[in-house]
Design a protein around this motif. Structure first.
Motif, mmCIF file in Angstrom:
data_model
loop_
_atom_site.group_PDB
_atom_site.id
_atom_site.type_symbol
_atom_site.label_atom_id
_atom_site.label_comp_id
_atom_site.label_asym_id
_atom_site.label_seq_id
_atom_site.Cartn_x
_atom_site.Cartn_y
_atom_site.Cartn_z
ATOM 1 N N ARG A 1 0.818 -1.215 0.000
ATOM 2 C CA ARG A 1 0.000 0.000 0.000
ATOM 3 C C ARG A 1 0.855 1.269 0.000
ATOM 4 O O ARG A 1 0.327 2.376 -0.096
ATOM 5 N N GLY A 2 2.154 1.119 0.188
ATOM 6 C CA GLY A 2 3.022 2.294 0.190
ATOM 7 C C GLY A 2 3.052 3.041 1.517
ATOM 8 O O GLY A 2 3.447 4.204 1.590
ATOM 9 N N ALA A 3 2.626 2.357 2.587
ATOM 10 C CA ALA A 3 2.647 2.999 3.909
ATOM 11 C C ALA A 3 4.047 3.003 4.496
ATOM 12 O O ALA A 3 4.379 3.854 5.328
ATOM 13 N N VAL A 4 4.866 2.031 4.090
ATOM 14 C CA VAL A 4 6.262 1.947 4.558
ATOM 15 C C VAL A 4 7.147 1.544 3.381
ATOM 16 O O VAL A 4 6.676 0.933 2.417
ATOM 17 N N ASP A 5 8.429 1.914 3.501
ATOM 18 C CA ASP A 5 9.386 1.505 2.463
ATOM 19 C C ASP A 5 9.828 0.071 2.670
ATOM 20 O O ASP A 5 10.136 -0.653 1.734
ATOM 21 N N TYR A 6 9.884 -0.303 3.934
ATOM 22 C CA TYR A 6 10.459 -1.599 4.301
ATOM 23 C C TYR A 6 9.753 -2.077 5.551
ATOM 24 O O TYR A 6 9.407 -1.270 6.419
ATOM 25 N N SER A 7 9.497 -3.363 5.663
ATOM 26 C CA SER A 7 8.808 -3.847 6.869
ATOM 27 C C SER A 7 9.497 -5.094 7.399
ATOM 28 O O SER A 7 10.093 -5.860 6.643
ATOM 29 N N THR A 8 9.396 -5.271 8.705
ATOM 30 C CA THR A 8 10.090 -6.389 9.345
ATOM 31 C C THR A 8 9.406 -6.732 10.662
ATOM 32 O O THR A 8 8.709 -5.896 11.239
ATOM 33 N N ASN A 9 9.628 -7.969 11.134
ATOM 34 C CA ASN A 9 9.165 -8.298 12.484
ATOM 35 C C ASN A 9 10.349 -8.407 13.447
ATOM 36 O O ASN A 9 10.229 -8.907 14.550
ATOM 37 N N ASP A 10 11.488 -7.881 13.007
ATOM 38 C CA ASP A 10 12.704 -7.940 13.817
ATOM 39 C C ASP A 10 12.933 -6.586 14.495
ATOM 40 O O ASP A 10 13.042 -5.558 13.818
ATOM 41 N N TRP A 11 12.966 -6.599 15.822
ATOM 42 C CA TRP A 11 13.082 -5.326 16.548
ATOM 43 C C TRP A 11 14.336 -4.547 16.157
ATOM 44 O O TRP A 11 14.280 -3.342 15.910
ATOM 45 N N LYS A 12 15.470 -5.248 16.143
ATOM 46 C CA LYS A 12 16.739 -4.561 15.910
ATOM 47 C C LYS A 12 16.758 -3.893 14.539
ATOM 48 O O LYS A 12 16.958 -2.682 14.418
ATOM 49 N N ARG A 13 16.457 -4.699 13.504
ATOM 50 C CA ARG A 13 16.462 -4.125 12.155
ATOM 51 C C ARG A 13 15.394 -3.048 11.993
ATOM 52 O O ARG A 13 15.546 -2.096 11.250
ATOM 53 N N GLY A 14 14.322 -3.217 12.738
ATOM 54 C CA GLY A 14 13.213 -2.268 12.621
ATOM 55 C C GLY A 14 13.541 -0.898 13.178
ATOM 56 O O GLY A 14 13.096 0.123 12.622
ATOM 57 N N VAL A 15 14.282 -0.843 14.278
ATOM 58 C CA VAL A 15 14.413 0.449 14.958
ATOM 59 C C VAL A 15 15.809 1.059 14.925
ATOM 60 O O VAL A 15 15.961 2.247 15.248
ATOM 61 N N GLU A 16 16.845 0.300 14.568
ATOM 62 C CA GLU A 16 18.206 0.791 14.832
ATOM 63 C C GLU A 16 18.571 2.060 14.062
ATOM 64 O O GLU A 16 19.435 2.810 14.500
ATOM 65 N N GLN A 17 17.914 2.323 12.950
ATOM 66 C CA GLN A 17 18.267 3.537 12.191
ATOM 67 C C GLN A 17 17.302 4.708 12.422
ATOM 68 O O GLN A 17 17.482 5.790 11.864
ATOM 69 N N ALA A 18 16.276 4.478 13.240
ATOM 70 C CA ALA A 18 15.189 5.455 13.315
ATOM 71 C C ALA A 18 15.535 6.710 14.120
ATOM 72 O O ALA A 18 16.074 6.630 15.214
ATOM 73 N N ASP A 19 15.191 7.882 13.549
ATOM 74 C CA ASP A 19 15.274 9.137 14.294
ATOM 75 C C ASP A 19 14.062 9.243 15.232
ATOM 76 O O ASP A 19 14.162 9.761 16.336
ATOM 77 N N ILE A 20 12.897 8.800 14.726
ATOM 78 C CA ILE A 20 11.670 8.812 15.522
ATOM 79 C C ILE A 20 11.009 7.448 15.421
ATOM 80 O O ILE A 20 10.932 6.863 14.325
ATOM 81 N N ILE A 21 10.525 6.948 16.544
ATOM 82 C CA ILE A 21 9.782 5.684 16.558
ATOM 83 C C ILE A 21 8.364 5.966 17.053
ATOM 84 O O ILE A 21 8.167 6.434 18.178
ATOM 85 N N PHE A 22 7.399 5.722 16.183
ATOM 86 C CA PHE A 22 5.988 5.870 16.565
ATOM 87 C C PHE A 22 5.466 4.526 17.080
ATOM 88 O O PHE A 22 5.501 3.531 16.348
ATOM 89 N N LEU A 23 4.962 4.526 18.313
ATOM 90 C CA LEU A 23 4.408 3.307 18.913
ATOM 91 C C LEU A 23 2.900 3.332 18.710
ATOM 92 O O LEU A 23 2.192 4.114 19.334
ATOM 93 N N CYS A 24 2.404 2.483 17.786
ATOM 94 C CA CYS A 24 0.998 2.550 17.367
ATOM 95 C C CYS A 24 0.237 1.266 17.659
ATOM 96 O O CYS A 24 -0.708 0.913 16.957
ATOM 97 N N THR A 25 0.635 0.544 18.686
ATOM 98 C CA THR A 25 -0.064 -0.692 19.065
ATOM 99 C C THR A 25 -1.114 -0.365 20.125
ATOM 100 O O THR A 25 -1.122 0.736 20.670
#
Lengths: 293, 293
Positions: free
Chosen positions: A48-72
């Protein structure tokens, strides 16, 4: 700090819509990563184009992020933050979209390691549908997005989140934590409980089941939010319990006022009950609409 | 009987919309007369094309009518019928659009002189606005219009009213009197009381007045019908008091169920409360929608 990389954890209605809005506004200038536990959701979010890349791995998911939105849903947020904190980079900002803030804000502020910030937020938007397929890039447009800074919150982090959120078209405002939770109970949580109660009332009349198909627009609108996600609303009730029970008791008193007026056939009292509601609502809606740019 | 002349008494939202719908469908083949006590309304009804002719004179208003639609607030209907009965022609049919039927039906059936008929009706439509300027020729289209015949009601009169109403685009159905009043309490009257109560709850928190301007779509939809006409709703509560107070007491029990579950932090009970409402509402709305042609 120039925001170049955002991670969204929880790709449901809010997380998905946030990704769609940010990618629409920023294009290639902003990298958006999505994290979710559901494989189908991960694939759909990319499609749908909501994200460039998706993963279920915490490390790969967050390690480069400037901002992390917690939407659970609210109760999942703290366990997730415990999982991801080892991988959040210095200078990173965490922010959540939960509907109840007192429960989260205190715990999260104290969990942040040095150099990592937390900003408490709450978008006043939402529809009764949920999930990535309900996501809509216009969901935040002209809606209020409340930030709830506390004494120990970094003003710079608040400014960065605020700036980023303007890209969604939302109207940003700030609010005191206690006021927020009380206000959210009255204008959002109680209406959800009441909408569900109105639907559950039908269950007391099985003999009329067929006749209920005659429901008109009034019932339909009043109970629209009763079709919301039950898990999310259970979490909200559990994490904002005191304001919710207090306001439900007050609502019961108001219903008693009406029951007594009807039993006594006290027309002036019944009329006043409806009239003061109409006057207040008409003024409130007019003022709210006049805020829309 | 071929219906050639209809009179509408009370040119508000329902009466005005009825006139607009009938004139749109029938044109010159049907003469529509409007009666109201308000001079401006009489003029506007003619200007808008809801009626061919308008008057505040009972005799001139009703003497030629094949069908008289009584579209005033419920408590005005019986006094008006007393005024007009001397002028209603033999074979004439009276019908009303009041939201509560038990209160009216018994009295009206016994008031009818020989050769004049009464058919009890209730269109399941309405919006929160009122008055002739809110009238809309599409108001009845695809909405249920309930007729409530009793043992002494003329089947021929029911057939004539039913046939006439099809010209508005409404879907006609019939219902038992007792069931109607109980059902209307649950799917219409209680939601109106609750919507007003939700707005009146704001009045308990004057310090949060400014923050209430953050209301989102949930509050707006849930309370939409709180902007309805207070006079009309006072009448409805007074004339359907037993089903309304009974259902309000049941609603309070449902709210108690939730208060207790939240106080005990009983997540399964809270979840079940929301989940059963969602499941029931989703099924109900799907079934209702599938009835629309």
């Amino acid at each position: 700090m120039k925001v170049k990389h955002i991670t969204i954890i929880g790709l449901g209605l809010i997380g998905g819509s946030l990704g769609l809005a940010l990618k629409k506004q920023c294009g290639e200038a902003l990298k958006v990563t999505g994290v979710d536990h559901d494989q189908e959701t991960l694939e759909l979010a990319v499609q749908r184009g909501a994200v460039d890349y998706s993963t279920n791995d915490w490390k790969r998911g967050v390690e480069q992020a400037d901002i992390i939105f917690l939407c659970t849903p609210v109760l999942q947020i703290i366990p997730i933050v415990e999982q991801i904190l080892p991988y959040v980079k210095v200078g990173g900002i965490l922010t959540d979209v939960g509907s109840t803030k007192g429960f989260l804000a205190e715990k999260l502020l104290y969990m942040m390691p040095s150099g990592v910030h937390y900003v408490s937020g709450h978008p006043m938007t939402g529809i009764e549908r949920s999930g990535i397929m309900a996501a809509d890039r216009g969901l935040f447009k002209d809606k209020w997005y409340i930030l709830i800074p506390e004494a120990s919150t970094s003003p710079e982090a608040v400014e960065i989140i605020s700036q980023t959120l303007t890209w969604t078209g939302a109207r940003i405002t700030t609010m005191d934590l206690y006021d927020h939770d009380q206000c959210a109970a009255i204008i959002s949580h109680i209406p959800h409980v009441v909408a569900a109660a109105l639907v559950n009332l039908l269950g007391k009349y099985p003999a009329l089941e067929e006749s209920f198909k005659l429901v008109g627009g009034g019932f339909r609108d009043t109970t629209r939010i009763a079709s919301s996600n039950a898990d999310m609303w259970a979490d909200i009730c559990l994490t904002n319990s005191q304001p919710i029970t207090q306001s439900l008791l007050q609502l019961k008193e108001l219903l008693d006022e009406m029951i007594q007026a009807v039993e006594k056939a006290d027309r002036p009292a019944i009329h006043h009950f409806f009239k003061r509601a109409k006057v207040r609502r008409d003024i409130l809606i007019e003022e709210t609409d006049s805020h829309v740019v």
